[in-house]
Enzyme design. Structure first.
Site, PDB file in Angstrom:
ATOM      1  N   TYR A 115      -1.292  -0.446   8.132  1.00  0.00           N
ATOM      2  CA  TYR A 115      -1.644   0.758   7.381  1.00  0.00           C
ATOM      3  C   TYR A 115      -1.225   0.762   5.919  1.00  0.00           C
ATOM      4  O   TYR A 115      -1.993   1.177   5.055  1.00  0.00           O
ATOM      5  CB  TYR A 115      -0.997   1.980   8.057  1.00  0.00           C
ATOM      6  N   ASP A 171      -9.702   3.847  13.873  1.00  0.00           N
ATOM      7  CA  ASP A 171      -8.661   4.211  12.901  1.00  0.00           C
ATOM      8  C   ASP A 171      -7.479   3.258  13.087  1.00  0.00           C
ATOM      9  O   ASP A 171      -7.377   2.552  14.095  1.00  0.00           O
ATOM     10  CB  ASP A 171      -8.221   5.676  13.062  1.00  0.00           C
ATOM     11  N   ASN A 187      12.674  -0.520  -2.890  1.00  0.00           N
ATOM     12  CA  ASN A 187      11.793  -0.146  -1.781  1.00  0.00           C
ATOM     13  C   ASN A 187      12.469  -0.586  -0.491  1.00  0.00           C
ATOM     14  O   ASN A 187      12.799  -1.755  -0.331  1.00  0.00           O
ATOM     15  CB  ASN A 187      10.442  -0.864  -1.945  1.00  0.00           C
ATOM     16  N   GLY A 188      12.658   0.361   0.429  1.00  0.00           N
ATOM     17  CA  GLY A 188      13.283   0.035   1.717  1.00  0.00           C
ATOM     18  C   GLY A 188      14.373   1.040   2.043  1.00  0.00           C
ATOM     19  O   GLY A 188      14.549   2.027   1.333  1.00  0.00           O
ATOM     20  N   CYS A 222       7.972   3.450  -0.764  1.00  0.00           N
ATOM     21  CA  CYS A 222       8.042   3.204  -2.200  1.00  0.00           C
ATOM     22  C   CYS A 222       7.242   1.987  -2.620  1.00  0.00           C
ATOM     23  O   CYS A 222       6.942   1.097  -1.814  1.00  0.00           O
ATOM     24  CB  CYS A 222       9.484   2.918  -2.645  1.00  0.00           C
ATOM     25  N   GLY A 281       3.571   5.666  -2.596  1.00  0.00           N
ATOM     26  CA  GLY A 281       4.427   6.843  -2.792  1.00  0.00           C
ATOM     27  C   GLY A 281       3.830   7.768  -3.821  1.00  0.00           C
ATOM     28  O   GLY A 281       3.535   7.332  -4.934  1.00  0.00           O
TER      29      GLY A 281
END
Ligand code: AMP
Length: 471
Positions: free
Chosen positions: A246, A349, A105-106, A5, A31
């Protein structure tokens, strides 16, 4: 429920709803399943939320509907099949402390226990989102003020939370004592902004002031301005290193550090740990860009664009079915034959999770004529699921949990494969390595997780036809 999120809040700003919209645009990478904005004009709360991307949900009519100079917003992706409109955040309710809306968020690791207690006491849950327990607990608290009720509630919840909370004439922001997820404070004119990443501040022209501290509960209103409180639970920070690997955008400052710089340092260290003779270094765009630049700089092998990206598709990894995901991999990236033909290529990557996307990329690069493919991953093998807000699949689906590095190399079809070491990764973040959570790589979870993976409160859902309009 496992969720990824982004959150945003604006206090005392003209057109707060529109600012939220822009902020959510900047946080869309956190998200892509649903988004919501709740605004407050001192009297009424206005809510516009729906499934889909921010750009698809909102138009000028819906944005004009979001009146008031305080608003919060949320973008969300969830994994556990709970894509229903009741679960779209911000959640809001009439409570004993007035109307409250909350964006989280979490993952709360003791939410299921709290849910069972609340239900047995007669609570009526409207969603299956773990964050709803916070609304119930604040409402049920015997404390008189909303801030005291929130302090009491947060002392009793565990796990990861970066929260923004909206009520009558105030905005609250809170981060769990570990500080798993980022949350920053910014200033815009006479108003304040709280959001997941600084890239959202940049977009609306707000100034970054500081991070909300782990365990901090910040109360913002017009009479007192900013008032900071500390959670009574004290613990050592555990910032999520995967935000740097990421999840966050490279143009953000996360945990006080430039994500791009940290990723570049990952690439440099990777070049030192796994050097190779090659003609070019390329990245898997966009996730490998910064680390590939670092690898090229350190190895003195020229950086090249070996693949081009179609920007008009979402993140392929998070499409619901394997079939769509497979197609998505092709839609998103195409190798540039003239660059790759006959070359020995280092491909950088950020991570390998299931290994399936990676395998297709390597195949495509070979098909485009690359003579050798040397795969370099700017993080260690992802070996354990995350219980604190990053969507990683169950352990059985993590390729590194069942295969050795050489078996992974063979599976993805690379000539050589090198992963950045855990030490190399943690030494790349300039604040102390011990302040980070690297549980997805080393299995050292900073919080004991009960009911692993069981964040969703119900096995049988109340299914509601998702109307396009009207919420
Ligand atoms: P795979 O080869 O199938 O394991 O996919 C790895 C790719 O997924 C990498 O290029 C990552 O950039 C991306 N990725 C890693 N973690 C996540 C995540 N939590 N959500 C979405 N994409 C991710």
């Amino acid at each position: 429920m496992r969720e990824e999120c982004g959150v945003f809040g604006a206090f005392n700003c003209d057109d707060a709803g529109k600012l939220c919209y822009l902020g959510l645009y900047a946080l869309q990478h956190r998200g892509q399943e649903s988004a919501g904005i709740v605004s407050f004009d001192g009297k009424n709360m206005y809510v516009v939320k729906d499934m889909g991307l921010v750009s698809d949900i909102y138009n000028s009519e819906k944005l004009s509907y979001l009146k008031g100079n305080t608003a919060i917003g949320h973008v969300r992706y969830s994994t556990t099949g709970s894509s229903n409109i009741n679960n779209i955040q911000p959640l809001y309710s009439r409570t004993s402390k007035g109307k409250i809306a909350i964006a989280h968020n979490g993952n709360l690791t003791n939410a299921y226990d709290l849910y069972k207690t609340l239900i047995s006491e007669g609570a009526l849950f409207q969603s299956t989102v773990d964050s709803e327990v916070i609304l119930h607990m604040v409402s049920r608290s015997r404390k008189l003020s909303v801030i005291d009720a929130m302090k009491e509630t947060l002392a009793n919840i565990q796990g990861a939370y970066s929260l923004v909370v909206l009520g009558k004439e105030y905005l609250m922001a809170a981060r769990d004592p570990h500080g798993f997820r980022p949350l920053v404070l910014g200033k815009l004119g006479d108003g304040f902004i709280v959001c997941s990443e600084t890239c959202a501040l940049d977009l609306i022209g707000a100034e970054y002031i500081r991070d909300i501290e782990p365990g901090e509960i910040l109360f913002i209103d017009k009479t007192a301005g900013l008032k900071s409180y500390q959670n009574t639970v004290k613990t050592k920070p555990s910032f999520c290193v995967f935000e740097h690997v990421y999840f966050s955008r490279p143009d953000s400052l996360v945990f006080g550090e430039s994500v791009h710089n940290v990723r570049k340092e990952f690439g440099k260290r990777l070049a030192r740990e796994y050097p190779v003779d090659a003609d070019i270094v390329m990245s898997i765009p966009d996730s490998g860009n910064s680390a590939a630049l670092g690898y090229a700089e350190e190895s003195e092998i020229p950086f090249e664009f070996g693949m081009t990206r179609n920007h008009y598709v979402g993140r392929t990894f998070i499409q619901p079915s394997q079939q769509i995901r497979d197609l998505g991999v092709k839609i998103k990236l195409n190798p540039i034959k003239s660059v790759l033909d006959g070359k020995r290529v280092v491909v950088v990557d950020d991570s390998i999770v299931r290994g399936t996307t990676c395998k297709r990329r390597v195949q495509a690069i070979r098909k485009a004529g690359a003579r050798e493919v040397h795969l370099r991953i700017s993080s260690p093998p992802v070996n354990y699921p995350c219980h604190f807000g990053i969507d990683t699949p169950k352990r059985e689906q993590l390729i590194a949990a069942s295969k050795s590095i050489d078996e992974i190399r063979e599976f993805v079809g690379a000539d050589t494969l090198g992963y950045l070491s855990i030490d190399g990764m943690l030494e790349s973040v300039s604040c102390k390595a011990s302040l980070y959570c690297a549980a997805c790589f080393n299995g050292k979870y900073p919080v004991k997780v009960k009911n692993k993976g069981k964040y969703s409160f119900e096995s049988r859902k109340i299914k509601l036809y998702a109307q396009k309009n009207g919420h």
